[in-house]
Design a protein around this motif. Structure first.
Motif, mmCIF file in Angstrom:
data_model
loop_
_atom_site.group_PDB
_atom_site.id
_atom_site.type_symbol
_atom_site.label_atom_id
_atom_site.label_comp_id
_atom_site.label_asym_id
_atom_site.label_seq_id
_atom_site.Cartn_x
_atom_site.Cartn_y
_atom_site.Cartn_z
ATOM 1 N N LEU A 99 63.042 30.520 92.300
ATOM 2 C CA LEU A 99 63.044 31.463 91.316
ATOM 3 C C LEU A 99 62.427 32.569 91.371
ATOM 4 C CD1 LEU A 99 64.035 32.020 88.312
ATOM 5 C CD2 LEU A 99 61.922 31.045 87.554
ATOM 6 N N VAL A 100 63.096 33.777 91.465
ATOM 7 C CA VAL A 100 62.438 35.054 91.482
ATOM 8 C C VAL A 100 62.297 35.745 90.007
ATOM 9 C CG1 VAL A 100 61.959 37.264 92.433
ATOM 10 C CG2 VAL A 100 62.974 35.465 93.870
ATOM 11 N N ASN A 101 61.165 35.675 89.283
ATOM 12 C CA ASN A 101 60.968 36.277 88.063
ATOM 13 C C ASN A 101 60.820 37.773 88.280
ATOM 14 O OD1 ASN A 101 61.172 34.399 85.857
ATOM 15 N ND2 ASN A 101 59.059 33.402 86.752
ATOM 16 N N ASN A 102 61.794 38.570 88.311
ATOM 17 C CA ASN A 102 61.948 39.865 88.638
ATOM 18 C C ASN A 102 62.101 40.845 87.624
ATOM 19 O OD1 ASN A 102 62.241 42.461 90.415
ATOM 20 N ND2 ASN A 102 64.392 42.004 89.587
ATOM 21 N N ALA A 103 63.074 40.442 86.703
ATOM 22 C CA ALA A 103 63.554 41.271 85.493
ATOM 23 C C ALA A 103 62.178 41.657 84.974
ATOM 24 C CB ALA A 103 64.423 40.568 84.470
ATOM 25 N N GLY A 104 62.161 43.133 84.533
ATOM 26 C CA GLY A 104 61.096 43.671 83.791
ATOM 27 C C GLY A 104 61.386 45.104 83.535
ATOM 28 N N LEU A 105 60.615 45.801 82.733
ATOM 29 C CA LEU A 105 60.871 47.104 82.317
ATOM 30 C C LEU A 105 59.456 47.898 81.890
ATOM 31 C CD1 LEU A 105 60.825 46.980 79.130
ATOM 32 C CD2 LEU A 105 63.340 46.343 79.438
ATOM 33 N N GLY A 106 59.547 49.174 82.070
ATOM 34 C CA GLY A 106 58.453 49.760 81.450
ATOM 35 C C GLY A 106 59.049 50.728 80.315
ATOM 36 N N ARG A 107 58.086 51.098 79.215
ATOM 37 C CA ARG A 107 58.760 51.977 78.124
ATOM 38 C C ARG A 107 57.532 52.809 77.628
ATOM 39 N NH1 ARG A 107 63.012 50.581 79.878
ATOM 40 N NH2 ARG A 107 64.784 49.910 78.663
ATOM 41 N N GLY A 108 57.647 54.070 77.393
ATOM 42 C CA GLY A 108 56.606 54.856 76.586
ATOM 43 C C GLY A 108 55.587 54.973 77.457
ATOM 44 N N GLY A 109 54.109 55.131 76.973
ATOM 45 C CA GLY A 109 52.844 55.449 77.794
ATOM 46 C C GLY A 109 51.881 55.226 76.601
ATOM 47 N N ASP A 110 51.572 56.296 76.179
ATOM 48 C CA ASP A 110 50.252 56.612 75.178
ATOM 49 C C ASP A 110 50.250 55.205 74.340
ATOM 50 O OD1 ASP A 110 49.149 58.319 76.910
ATOM 51 O OD2 ASP A 110 49.568 60.175 75.545
ATOM 52 N N VAL A 111 49.187 54.659 74.174
ATOM 53 C CA VAL A 111 49.342 53.541 72.991
ATOM 54 C C VAL A 111 49.500 54.170 71.761
ATOM 55 C CG1 VAL A 111 47.968 51.621 71.986
ATOM 56 C CG2 VAL A 111 47.825 52.089 74.642
ATOM 57 N N ALA A 112 48.642 55.275 71.462
ATOM 58 C CA ALA A 112 48.790 55.962 70.153
ATOM 59 C C ALA A 112 49.912 56.298 69.566
ATOM 60 C CB ALA A 112 47.868 57.255 69.971
ATOM 61 N N ASP A 113 51.093 56.614 70.753
ATOM 62 C CA ASP A 113 52.230 57.001 70.303
ATOM 63 C C ASP A 113 53.430 55.802 70.476
ATOM 64 O OD1 ASP A 113 51.436 59.605 69.883
ATOM 65 O OD2 ASP A 113 51.528 60.018 71.954
ATOM 66 N N LEU A 114 53.121 54.850 71.079
ATOM 67 C CA LEU A 114 53.969 53.778 71.619
ATOM 68 C C LEU A 114 54.771 53.011 70.240
ATOM 69 C CD1 LEU A 114 54.910 52.241 74.120
ATOM 70 C CD2 LEU A 114 53.330 50.295 73.365
ATOM 71 N N SER A 115 56.074 53.210 70.142
ATOM 72 C CA SER A 115 56.756 52.455 69.211
ATOM 73 C C SER A 115 56.825 50.971 69.237
ATOM 74 C CB SER A 115 58.182 52.933 69.144
ATOM 75 O OG SER A 115 58.868 52.353 70.399
ATOM 76 N N THR A 116 56.860 50.212 68.074
ATOM 77 C CA THR A 116 56.818 48.939 68.013
ATOM 78 C C THR A 116 57.890 48.391 68.891
ATOM 79 O OG1 THR A 116 55.501 48.903 65.965
ATOM 80 C CG2 THR A 116 56.923 46.952 66.620
ATOM 81 N N GLU A 117 59.188 49.111 68.979
ATOM 82 C CA GLU A 117 60.299 48.636 69.572
ATOM 83 C C GLU A 117 59.981 48.618 71.083
ATOM 84 O OE1 GLU A 117 63.342 51.541 68.866
ATOM 85 O OE2 GLU A 117 64.860 50.330 69.864
ATOM 86 N N ASP A 118 59.316 49.782 71.637
ATOM 87 C CA ASP A 118 58.949 49.883 73.168
ATOM 88 C C ASP A 118 57.917 48.755 73.325
ATOM 89 O OD1 ASP A 118 60.752 51.728 73.479
ATOM 90 O OD2 ASP A 118 59.025 53.198 73.606
ATOM 91 N N TYR A 119 57.033 48.459 72.587
ATOM 92 C CA TYR A 119 55.871 47.333 72.619
ATOM 93 C C TYR A 119 56.788 46.068 72.747
ATOM 94 C CZ TYR A 119 52.588 43.817 71.409
ATOM 95 O OH TYR A 119 51.905 42.516 71.372
ATOM 96 N N ARG A 120 57.747 45.822 71.862
ATOM 97 C CA ARG A 120 58.392 44.542 71.925
ATOM 98 C C ARG A 120 59.363 44.420 73.028
ATOM 99 N NH1 ARG A 120 55.717 41.814 68.862
ATOM 100 N NH2 ARG A 120 55.462 42.290 66.638
ATOM 101 N N ALA A 121 59.746 45.610 73.545
ATOM 102 C CA ALA A 121 60.853 45.537 74.603
ATOM 103 C C ALA A 121 60.114 44.952 75.980
ATOM 104 C CB ALA A 121 61.407 46.888 75.051
ATOM 105 N N MET A 122 58.875 45.699 76.239
ATOM 106 C CA MET A 122 57.890 45.073 77.324
ATOM 107 C C MET A 122 57.391 43.609 77.248
ATOM 108 S SD MET A 122 55.937 48.508 78.389
ATOM 109 C CE MET A 122 55.375 49.317 76.608
ATOM 110 N N MET A 123 56.950 43.377 75.944
ATOM 111 C CA MET A 123 56.491 42.043 75.904
ATOM 112 C C MET A 123 57.615 40.919 75.652
ATOM 113 S SD MET A 123 53.188 42.408 75.653
ATOM 114 C CE MET A 123 52.498 40.988 74.842
#
Ligand SMILES: NC(=O)c1ccc[n+]([C@@H]2O[C@H](COP(=O)([O-])OP(=O)(O)OC[C@H]3O[C@@H](n4cnc5c(N)ncnc54)[C@H](OP(=O)(O)O)[C@@H]3O)[C@@H](O)[C@H]2O)c1
Length: 243
Positions: free
Chosen positions: A87-111
């Motif tokens: 099994l290769v666990n490869n699927a992944g993504l990065g969204r946004g950047g600065d924590v102060a501006d990070l939307s909850t949607e982008d946080y959830r997408a990454m987590m």
């Protein structure tokens, strides 16, 4: 060491490192199950693998955030190919950047993708990998080894991946499972494209790593028959310039 006839799953196989890994495995005689959300792209890549290498493939459209879908993926492959070797666990993504501006949607997408998805797939695959003395490979990141001021949440997901992987290595090694974390720096893929230019657009060929170089490292780990390749770092040569 051989991948010949191995039953393999690559998550995030529709693009970038996952697509290159599917080619690497198929070129070495493995059977490759391609998992991601983009069914059209998976179908087209599977056709390429069949034409170029005569490879046996399965296209299993899967959202790794969906626990039941991930369990179906592993069950389907193990049933179809009478087990699972890699099994290769490869699927992944990065969204946004600065924590102060990070939307909850982008946080959830990454987590949800980088953490939950990796857990779901690993949990489902482990009994099969123990039965086959197989290999479990995680695509981590340089950002999971050092602080990433540009995106602390993305970085934290990759620290989680590394921590989880090595815990699993300790727990499942005695059952015969090899566990590897592959840590790239920048790779010319579609990564980052949701927030602007992708890495393939941002970097010229030769400036940073190509997906095939990471796939080569993954192939090395996947072909081990009794050792664990603990961690492989594949960095752009100028990564530490100015540190
Ligand atoms: N490129 C880099 O510089 C770099 C550096 C270090 C680590 N990494 C890591 O390498 C891995 C692969 O990324 P990449 O660079 O190859 O980027 P990419 O070209 O954007 O590919 C990402 C892959 O992940 C899949 N994916 C995303 N969300 C998914 C979901 N919910 N369910 C299933 N699949 C999903 C995508 O497929 P669908 O959209 O079709 O679902 C795609 O196949 C990631 O874990 C990334 O964090 C990349």
């Amino acid at each position: 060491m051989s991948l010949d006839d191995s039953a393999t799953i690559v998550t995030g196989a529709s693009s970038g490192i996952g697509e290159a890994t599917a080619h690497e495995f198929a070129s070495r005689g493995a059977r490759v199950a391609l998992a991601a959300r983009s069914e059209d792209r998976l179908t087209s890549i599977a056709a390429d693998l069949e034409t170029e290498y005569g490879a046996e493939t399965l296209v299993v459209p899967t959202d790794v955030r969906d626990e039941a879908a991930v369990e179906d993926l592993v069950d389907t492959v193990a049933a179809e190919w009478d087990g699972l070797d890699v099994l290769v666990n490869n699927a992944g993504l990065g969204r946004g950047g600065d924590v102060a501006d990070l939307s909850t949607e982008d946080y959830r997408a990454m987590m949800d993708t980088n953490v939950d998805g990796v857990f779901f797939a690993t949990r489902a695959a482990l009994p099969h990998l123990a039965a086959s003395d197989g290999n479990l490979i995680f695509v981590g990141s340089f950002a999971g080894q050092y602080p990433r001021p540009g995106n602390p949440v993305y970085s934290a997901t990759k620290w989680w991946v590394r921590g989880f992987a090595h815990g699993v290595e300790g727990q499942s090694g005695p059952d015969g499972v090899g566990v590897t974390v592959v840590n790239p720096t920048e790779v010319r893929t579609e990564f980052g494209g949701a927030d602007g230019d992708s890495f393939a657009e941002r970097f010229e060929p030769g400036e940073v790593s190509e997906p095939e170089e990471i796939a080569d490292a993954i192939g090395f780990a996947a072909a081990q028959d009794h050792s664990t390749v603990h961690e492989i770092d594949v960095y752009r040569r100028d990564k530490f310039e100015g540190w």
